[in-house]
Design an enzyme around this catalytic site. Structure first.
Site, PDB file in Angstrom:
ATOM      1  N   ALA A   1       0.817  -1.213   0.000  1.00  0.00           N
ATOM      2  CA  ALA A   1       0.000   0.000   0.000  1.00  0.00           C
ATOM      3  C   ALA A   1       0.849   1.261   0.000  1.00  0.00           C
ATOM      4  O   ALA A   1       1.948   1.291   0.572  1.00  0.00           O
ATOM      5  CB  ALA A   1      -0.922  -0.005   1.219  1.00  0.00           C
TER       6      ALA A   1
ATOM      7  N   ALA B   1       1.949   2.613   3.472  1.00  0.00           N
ATOM      8  CA  ALA B   1       2.879   1.842   4.302  1.00  0.00           C
ATOM      9  C   ALA B   1       4.233   2.509   4.536  1.00  0.00           C
ATOM     10  O   ALA B   1       4.753   2.461   5.656  1.00  0.00           O
ATOM     11  CB  ALA B   1       3.075   0.445   3.716  1.00  0.00           C
TER      12      ALA B   1
ATOM     13  N   ARG C   1      -0.584  -9.363  -3.896  1.00  0.00           N
ATOM     14  CA  ARG C   1      -1.128 -10.330  -4.848  1.00  0.00           C
ATOM     15  C   ARG C   1      -0.238 -10.445  -6.090  1.00  0.00           C
ATOM     16  O   ARG C   1      -0.007 -11.533  -6.606  1.00  0.00           O
ATOM     17  CB  ARG C   1      -2.533  -9.903  -5.273  1.00  0.00           C
ATOM     18  CG  ARG C   1      -3.553  -9.862  -4.149  1.00  0.00           C
ATOM     19  CD  ARG C   1      -3.755 -11.201  -3.491  1.00  0.00           C
ATOM     20  NE  ARG C   1      -4.928 -11.228  -2.644  1.00  0.00           N
ATOM     21  CZ  ARG C   1      -5.227 -12.216  -1.810  1.00  0.00           C
ATOM     22  NH1 ARG C   1      -4.397 -13.249  -1.699  1.00  0.00           N
ATOM     23  NH2 ARG C   1      -6.321 -12.184  -1.072  1.00  0.00           N
TER      24      ARG C   1
ATOM     25  N   TYR D   1      -0.774 -13.717   1.190  1.00  0.00           N
ATOM     26  CA  TYR D   1      -1.180 -13.133   2.473  1.00  0.00           C
ATOM     27  C   TYR D   1      -1.132 -14.172   3.586  1.00  0.00           C
ATOM     28  O   TYR D   1      -0.620 -13.916   4.684  1.00  0.00           O
ATOM     29  CB  TYR D   1      -2.606 -12.576   2.380  1.00  0.00           C
ATOM     30  CG  TYR D   1      -2.768 -11.315   1.562  1.00  0.00           C
ATOM     31  CD1 TYR D   1      -1.677 -10.647   1.014  1.00  0.00           C
ATOM     32  CD2 TYR D   1      -4.033 -10.779   1.334  1.00  0.00           C
ATOM     33  CE1 TYR D   1      -1.836  -9.499   0.259  1.00  0.00           C
ATOM     34  CE2 TYR D   1      -4.210  -9.625   0.576  1.00  0.00           C
ATOM     35  CZ  TYR D   1      -3.107  -8.990   0.040  1.00  0.00           C
ATOM     36  OH  TYR D   1      -3.286  -7.859  -0.694  1.00  0.00           O
TER      37      TYR D   1
ATOM     38  N   LEU E   1      -4.778  -2.774   4.084  1.00  0.00           N
ATOM     39  CA  LEU E   1      -5.592  -3.209   2.952  1.00  0.00           C
ATOM     40  C   LEU E   1      -6.852  -2.340   2.841  1.00  0.00           C
ATOM     41  O   LEU E   1      -7.209  -1.623   3.787  1.00  0.00           O
ATOM     42  CB  LEU E   1      -5.992  -4.675   3.124  1.00  0.00           C
ATOM     43  CG  LEU E   1      -4.857  -5.701   3.065  1.00  0.00           C
ATOM     44  CD1 LEU E   1      -5.371  -7.083   3.501  1.00  0.00           C
ATOM     45  CD2 LEU E   1      -4.241  -5.771   1.678  1.00  0.00           C
TER      46      LEU E   1
ATOM     47  N   HIS F   1     -10.243  -5.466   5.797  1.00  0.00           N
ATOM     48  CA  HIS F   1      -9.687  -5.365   7.155  1.00  0.00           C
ATOM     49  C   HIS F   1     -10.132  -6.530   8.033  1.00  0.00           C
ATOM     50  O   HIS F   1      -9.321  -7.140   8.737  1.00  0.00           O
ATOM     51  CB  HIS F   1     -10.128  -4.052   7.805  1.00  0.00           C
ATOM     52  CG  HIS F   1      -9.385  -2.860   7.311  1.00  0.00           C
ATOM     53  ND1 HIS F   1      -9.571  -1.599   7.834  1.00  0.00           N
ATOM     54  CD2 HIS F   1      -8.449  -2.725   6.350  1.00  0.00           C
ATOM     55  CE1 HIS F   1      -8.783  -0.739   7.214  1.00  0.00           C
ATOM     56  NE2 HIS F   1      -8.094  -1.402   6.293  1.00  0.00           N
TER      57      HIS F   1
ATOM     58  N   LYS G   1      -7.327   2.536  10.077  1.00  0.00           N
ATOM     59  CA  LYS G   1      -8.699   2.947  10.296  1.00  0.00           C
ATOM     60  C   LYS G   1      -9.405   3.142   8.955  1.00  0.00           C
ATOM     61  O   LYS G   1      -8.734   3.415   7.954  1.00  0.00           O
ATOM     62  CB  LYS G   1      -8.722   4.200  11.178  1.00  0.00           C
ATOM     63  CG  LYS G   1      -8.653   5.562  10.471  1.00  0.00           C
ATOM     64  CD  LYS G   1      -7.482   5.852   9.619  1.00  0.00           C
ATOM     65  CE  LYS G   1      -6.216   6.037  10.393  1.00  0.00           C
ATOM     66  NZ  LYS G   1      -5.064   6.133   9.472  1.00  0.00           N
TER      67      LYS G   1
ATOM     68  N   ARG H   1     -11.618   4.241  -2.828  1.00  0.00           N
ATOM     69  CA  ARG H   1     -12.446   5.001  -1.881  1.00  0.00           C
ATOM     70  C   ARG H   1     -13.905   5.068  -2.329  1.00  0.00           C
ATOM     71  O   ARG H   1     -14.777   5.385  -1.527  1.00  0.00           O
ATOM     72  CB  ARG H   1     -11.891   6.419  -1.712  1.00  0.00           C
ATOM     73  CG  ARG H   1     -10.568   6.479  -0.965  1.00  0.00           C
ATOM     74  CD  ARG H   1      -9.953   7.864  -1.054  1.00  0.00           C
ATOM     75  NE  ARG H   1      -8.713   7.946  -0.281  1.00  0.00           N
ATOM     76  CZ  ARG H   1      -7.539   7.543  -0.736  1.00  0.00           C
ATOM     77  NH1 ARG H   1      -7.442   7.031  -1.956  1.00  0.00           N
ATOM     78  NH2 ARG H   1      -6.450   7.650   0.019  1.00  0.00           N
TER      79      ARG H   1
ATOM     80  N   ASP I   1     -13.673   6.929   4.879  1.00  0.00           N
ATOM     81  CA  ASP I   1     -12.288   7.299   4.580  1.00  0.00           C
ATOM     82  C   ASP I   1     -11.861   8.501   5.425  1.00  0.00           C
ATOM     83  O   ASP I   1     -11.223   8.348   6.448  1.00  0.00           O
ATOM     84  CB  ASP I   1     -12.139   7.596   3.090  1.00  0.00           C
ATOM     85  CG  ASP I   1     -10.691   7.841   2.688  1.00  0.00           C
ATOM     86  OD1 ASP I   1      -9.893   6.892   2.773  1.00  0.00           O
ATOM     87  OD2 ASP I   1     -10.357   8.980   2.320  1.00  0.00           O
TER      88      ASP I   1
END
Length: 390
Positions: A33, A36, A58, A82, A98, A103, A121, A191, A203
């Site tokens: 991501a 990260a 993936r 994963y 993710l 989540h 979050k 989103r 979001d």
């Protein structure tokens, strides 16, 4: 408290010094991501007790490129990537950035195999899901933390300290908004994907909800009003939401979020709105840029008589921290402390995370934009998670 955020400190925040590792908590990242690097990798670089050792994605090419760029030793990929990362015995904790809709599943699986989890979050799509996750964490004696990073920074702690000092009397109301101009996110951004837990409230909206709940030290009892602007591509997804809340202690709050603020005259983008403002008996206290306080922020205290002062707080008066630490670095300090048996200075509790999701559900129910039934897959995941707790 620190002064203005100097250029040299900004450079250190983006490229922190590398600390010598001593019995570190070993992290694996689920997904390559974009968040990260700032949320964990950079923060771990300067932490003597934190080390990122693996990433899973993936796509093999994406996973290897991400690992190479960030000096991560282990790479997992493909349809089993994963799960292979979760089962790696040389990993102590999982960072889960993710998409929202994933989540629950992958956090449940990580907790079930005995991994601590730092969870982006919003924690989950529903209240029931976050309650299940905390039960799995307790059953397996591991730590689960919802990553509201701004709460750990000394700036927000100083903001709260001023409010509770009595300087301006009792709190009456609060308002918090997080809004950005249209065009920042593409039409196909996750989103806006309902199946992945998309929407402005899920979001950006979780920030102002969390902020007003925190400063008011209370929970909403009623959504007084709520309006939304549906996303053109999927009317189940909100591109903007505003709501007014009544709290159990007699205070009120307004929250707002927008992923697509219309441009002025259709040609000039609006300036982002990111603040929390609190009205008290004797005046007002506001904080600009509470989510990204480490970049720049200001805390403005204004009395009814018109006296005004501006503060900043990049480093706590006492306790651990450096001027260049990001909100994420303060958060990581707390997470690692908790995992290693120390007492963090700040923490997001189970009750806090559950109540946070309750407010999200209350607002969505008021707007009637969506139901809380996310389909057959969601039901199957919940069933799997319950099996893990038995």
């Amino acid at each position: 408290m620190g002064g203005f955020f100097h250029i040299s400190d900004r450079v250190l925040a983006l490229n922190p010094p590398k600390a010598e590792k001593v019995t570190p908590v070993r992290f694996g990242i689920l997904g390559a991501a974009r968040i990260a690097p700032i949320a964990l990798i950079g923060a771990a670089r300067s932490h003597p007790n934190a080390l990122v050792v693996a990433v899973a994605a993936r796509d093999e090419k994406k996973a290897r490129a991400f690992a190479s760029k960030h000096d991560i030793g282990k790479v997992y990929f493909g349809p089993t990537g994963y799960q292979e990362l979760l089962e790696d015995p040389e990993i102590d904790a999982i960072y889960n950035p993710l998409p929202n809709g994933l989540h629950f599943e992958w956090t449940a699986k990580a907790l079930a195999v005995g991994k601590h989890v730092l969870l982006e979050k919003p924690s989950t799509n529903t209240v029931e899901e976050i309650q299940i996750l905390f039960q799995i964490a307790k059953d397996n004696n591991v730590i689960l933390l919802e990553a509201f990073h701004y709460r750990f920074h000394p700036a927000f702690r100083r903001f709260t300290e001023i409010l509770r000092s009595g300087e301006l009397g009792n709190i009456k109301s609060a308002k918090s908004e997080l809004k950005v101009p249209g065009g920042l996110f593409s039409k196909n951004d996750i989103r806006y994907n309902f199946d992945l837990g998309g929407g402005a409230l899920m979001d950006m909206g979780v920030y102002p909800i969390s902020a007003v709940r925190s400063v008011l030290s209370s929970e909403p009892t009623e959504v007084l009003s709520a309006t939304h602007r549906p996303h053109p591509g999927d009317r189940r997804v909100d591109s903007a939401t505003d709501a007014a809340l009544a709290f159990s202690n007699g205070t009120t709050a307004e929250i707002g979020c927008d992923l697509q603020m219309p441009w002025r005259f259709s040609i000039i983008p609006k300036w982002p709105v990111l603040h929390i403002t609190v009205q008290l008996e004797g005046g007002e206290v506001s904080m600009f840029n509470f989510p990204g306080a480490y970049i720049y922020h200001s805390i403005t205290v204004t009395s009814k008589e018109g006296k005004k002062r501006v503060e900043t707080a990049y480093k706590p008066k006492n306790g651990k921290g450096e001027v260049w630490w990001t909100t994420y670095r303060y958060q990581l300090e707390a997470f690692v402390d908790k995992v290693q048996g120390r007492t963090p200075e700040t923490w997001i509790s189970e009750e806090d995370s559950v109540n946070q999701m309750k407010v999200v559900e209350m607002i969505y129910e008021k707007t009637t934009i969506r139901t809380q039934d996310y389909g057959t897959l969601e039901a199957e995941l919940k069933a799997q998670a319950r099996c893990l707790t038995e």
